[in-house]
Design a protein around this motif. Sequence first.
Motif, PDB file in Angstrom:
ATOM      1  N   UNK A 367       1.645  -2.370 -11.763  1.00 41.57           N
ATOM      2  CA  UNK A 367       3.089  -2.461 -11.540  1.00 41.57           C
ATOM      3  C   UNK A 367       3.736  -3.340 -12.593  1.00 41.57           C
ATOM      4  N   UNK A 368       4.698  -2.786 -13.313  1.00 42.30           N
ATOM      5  CA  UNK A 368       5.423  -3.527 -14.326  1.00 42.30           C
ATOM      6  C   UNK A 368       6.853  -3.803 -13.911  1.00 42.30           C
ATOM      7  N   UNK A 369       7.431  -4.826 -14.504  1.00 47.07           N
ATOM      8  CA  UNK A 369       8.825  -5.186 -14.231  1.00 47.07           C
ATOM      9  C   UNK A 369       9.522  -5.393 -15.574  1.00 47.07           C
ATOM     10  N   UNK A 370      10.562  -4.594 -15.819  1.00 46.63           N
ATOM     11  CA  UNK A 370      11.266  -4.649 -17.094  1.00 46.63           C
ATOM     12  C   UNK A 370      12.650  -5.238 -16.912  1.00 46.63           C
ATOM     13  N   UNK A 371      13.204  -5.720 -18.025  1.00 47.05           N
ATOM     14  CA  UNK A 371      14.545  -6.300 -17.962  1.00 47.05           C
ATOM     15  C   UNK A 371      15.121  -6.427 -19.361  1.00 47.05           C
ATOM     16  N   UNK A 372      16.459  -6.335 -19.446  1.00 48.37           N
ATOM     17  CA  UNK A 372      17.163  -6.629 -20.692  1.00 48.37           C
ATOM     18  C   UNK A 372      17.597  -8.096 -20.724  1.00 48.37           C
ATOM     19  N   UNK A 373      18.036  -8.571 -19.588  1.00 48.66           N
ATOM     20  CA  UNK A 373      18.516  -9.951 -19.491  1.00 48.66           C
ATOM     21  C   UNK A 373      17.434 -10.843 -18.907  1.00 48.66           C
ATOM     22  N   UNK A 374      17.091 -11.896 -19.611  1.00 48.57           N
ATOM     23  CA  UNK A 374      16.006 -12.763 -19.166  1.00 48.57           C
ATOM     24  C   UNK A 374      16.326 -13.419 -17.829  1.00 48.57           C
ATOM     25  N   UNK A 375      17.618 -13.570 -17.509  1.00 46.70           N
ATOM     26  CA  UNK A 375      18.005 -14.159 -16.223  1.00 46.70           C
ATOM     27  C   UNK A 375      17.404 -13.404 -15.050  1.00 46.70           C
ATOM     28  N   UNK A 376      17.272 -12.079 -15.200  1.00 47.66           N
ATOM     29  CA  UNK A 376      16.724 -11.265 -14.120  1.00 47.66           C
ATOM     30  C   UNK A 376      15.265 -11.614 -13.857  1.00 47.66           C
ATOM     31  N   UNK A 377      14.487 -11.768 -14.913  1.00 45.15           N
ATOM     32  CA  UNK A 377      13.071 -12.100 -14.738  1.00 45.15           C
ATOM     33  C   UNK A 377      12.886 -13.523 -14.244  1.00 45.15           C
ATOM     34  N   UNK A 378      13.738 -14.431 -14.702  1.00 45.94           N
ATOM     35  CA  UNK A 378      13.668 -15.815 -14.227  1.00 45.94           C
ATOM     36  C   UNK A 378      13.959 -15.875 -12.734  1.00 45.94           C
ATOM     37  N   UNK A 379      14.971 -15.131 -12.300  1.00 44.37           N
ATOM     38  CA  UNK A 379      15.335 -15.119 -10.873  1.00 44.37           C
ATOM     39  C   UNK A 379      14.214 -14.517 -10.037  1.00 44.37           C
ATOM     40  N   UNK A 380      13.577 -13.441 -10.534  1.00 43.27           N
ATOM     41  CA  UNK A 380      12.465 -12.835  -9.800  1.00 43.27           C
ATOM     42  C   UNK A 380      11.286 -13.804  -9.712  1.00 43.27           C
ATOM     43  N   UNK A 391       7.992  -6.369 -19.066  1.00 40.83           N
ATOM     44  CA  UNK A 391       8.490  -5.661 -20.242  1.00 40.83           C
ATOM     45  C   UNK A 391       9.882  -6.206 -20.513  1.00 40.83           C
ATOM     46  N   UNK A 392      10.037  -6.850 -21.665  1.00 48.03           N
ATOM     47  CA  UNK A 392      11.281  -7.565 -21.946  1.00 48.03           C
ATOM     48  C   UNK A 392      11.778  -7.243 -23.350  1.00 48.03           C
ATOM     49  N   UNK A 393      13.093  -7.032 -23.485  1.00 53.78           N
ATOM     50  CA  UNK A 393      13.665  -6.909 -24.818  1.00 53.78           C
ATOM     51  C   UNK A 393      13.371  -8.194 -25.588  1.00 53.78           C
ATOM     52  N   UNK A 394      12.844  -8.031 -26.799  1.00 61.44           N
ATOM     53  CA  UNK A 394      12.451  -9.202 -27.603  1.00 61.44           C
ATOM     54  C   UNK A 394      12.819  -8.969 -29.063  1.00 61.44           C
ATOM     55  N   UNK A 395      13.941  -9.502 -29.465  1.00 61.33           N
ATOM     56  CA  UNK A 395      14.309  -9.481 -30.885  1.00 61.33           C
ATOM     57  C   UNK A 395      15.196 -10.675 -31.167  1.00 61.33           C
ATOM     58  N   UNK A 396      15.221 -11.113 -32.424  1.00 64.93           N
ATOM     59  CA  UNK A 396      16.128 -12.192 -32.809  1.00 64.93           C
ATOM     60  C   UNK A 396      17.521 -11.605 -33.018  1.00 64.93           C
ATOM     61  N   UNK A 397      18.469 -12.451 -33.319  1.00 59.09           N
ATOM     62  CA  UNK A 397      19.851 -11.971 -33.459  1.00 59.09           C
ATOM     63  C   UNK A 397      20.395 -12.205 -34.877  1.00 59.09           C
ATOM     64  N   UNK A 398      19.503 -12.264 -35.832  1.00 58.53           N
ATOM     65  CA  UNK A 398      19.928 -12.500 -37.215  1.00 58.53           C
ATOM     66  C   UNK A 398      20.135 -11.162 -37.933  1.00 58.53           C
TER      67      UNK A 398
END
Length: 507
Positions: A367-380, A391-398
């Motif tokens: 069972x996997x849990x994905x998210x775009x906003x890290x707040x969602x995973x922190x709350x879970x 599964x989390x979006x992971x990129x820098x913003x440069x």
Amino acid sequence: MNNQKLKKTIITLLRVAIGWHFLYEGLVKLWASNWSAAGYLANATGPFSGFYHWMAASEGIITIIDPVNIAALLLIGVALFLGIFIRTASVAGFALLTLYYFAYPPFGGSLAGMADGSYYIVNKNFIEAAALLILLFAKERGFGLYALKYFSTAPKTTEATKGEPQENFSSRREALKNLATLPALGIIGWGAFRESKEFGVDTLSGATIQVGGAGINELKGDLPKGKIGKHIISRLVLGGNLIGGWAHSRDLIYVPSLFRAYNTEKKIFETLMLAEKAGIDTINIGFPTIETMSKYRKITGSKIKVITQVHPDMENNDYFVNIDKAIDSGMDIIQVQGNWCDWLVRDKKFEVIEKMMDRIRSQGYTAGLASHTVDALIACEEKGIIPDYYMKTMHHDKYWSAHPRENRVPFEVDGKKHLDHNRFHDNCFCLFPDRTTEFVERAKVPVMGFKVLAAGSIPPENGFEWAFQNGADFICVGMFDFQIVNDVNITIDVLNNLQGRKRKWFG
């Protein structure tokens, strides 16, 4: 026109048409100074692909194959067009077409190379080879230079052949008919040459077609693997946008249509087969494309592992319907879809996520849990909801199109697209990179990073390194077919030379 002349004319047209095809294929390869059969052979599919891959892997063999292939096409083409050594050319042409046919056969799980449509067993190579057999065994050879004394091999009249129609080359009119292919070849050849000068070499000609990117023979090694649950998978995972057609192209409104036009079902299947050859053994897909993956695995016999994203049916309070459908469809790993995790956390519906995770695990699935906003995973995490992997979006913003951090709002990904360049417009998917890396650092389960290139805004060399350096155990990347081998090589290079990673490897 009597039956004999009609038959002769038809045979001539058939022979000349096939001859010009061979000749043109040879000419465009000759005119293309950098042409090589290596890519064609290296990407061969079907039950005999190993033979073609073996040839492609040897530079020595390729240096022989390339000129021999060109010379064979030219000689066969000239012979058939002009009508000399017809039977020898027919045998040689049949042999060459047989090799082409089995490089990309329309059977046995091979769907590549079918540029003219969808078919089974029969394709243009098959039909042309059959036509050459007709020319080989037909007594009639049509009009051609074979009628001249130098090329003539006509048998003498015997008692056994008395009464059979004999060629009569004595009249001037008959001689001119047999010489007609010579000026025809000059006119057509000159036209092809002029067109090549004006428009360049025809890149759609046979094995000449090459899309930019490395061939399978240019792989630098084996793609490293890791473990998620009970599954050992490649650390580079193919992204599902390939199938789903989600381009994330900001305000370039034509790109999604272009994306879907390129990635036809045939092209999708070709890309999947190439990815598997390159060592990518897993794909992460959206739920709507389960049917496509099921079809691919059934047709090709593929063993590629499929991670399926699922979401609840909130209207009917059925949280498990898509989980059950994914299981019934034979999917391998199941994860709660990223935008739905965000929305459910935003709306304080943690019990739905928890019930879905329990359902997946109760059926024996990872069972996997994905998210775009890290707040969602922190709350879970705070609620004690820990998946088998994140599964989390992971990129820098440069990169240029990323809007300012101070204007970013949690859960805005998949939300409203603002016209203000300083606000979200399908342009930033890891809103808070620092908070994401902090969360990943303390995660006690494997982490798969996705959108690591910010939907094409970050070069893969940079994006892959940033994700792995900041704790990702796997990366999920959307790729076109011509990017597959390069991305695999980049992953291998990055992992072999990775420095500065603090988090231990999970999986």
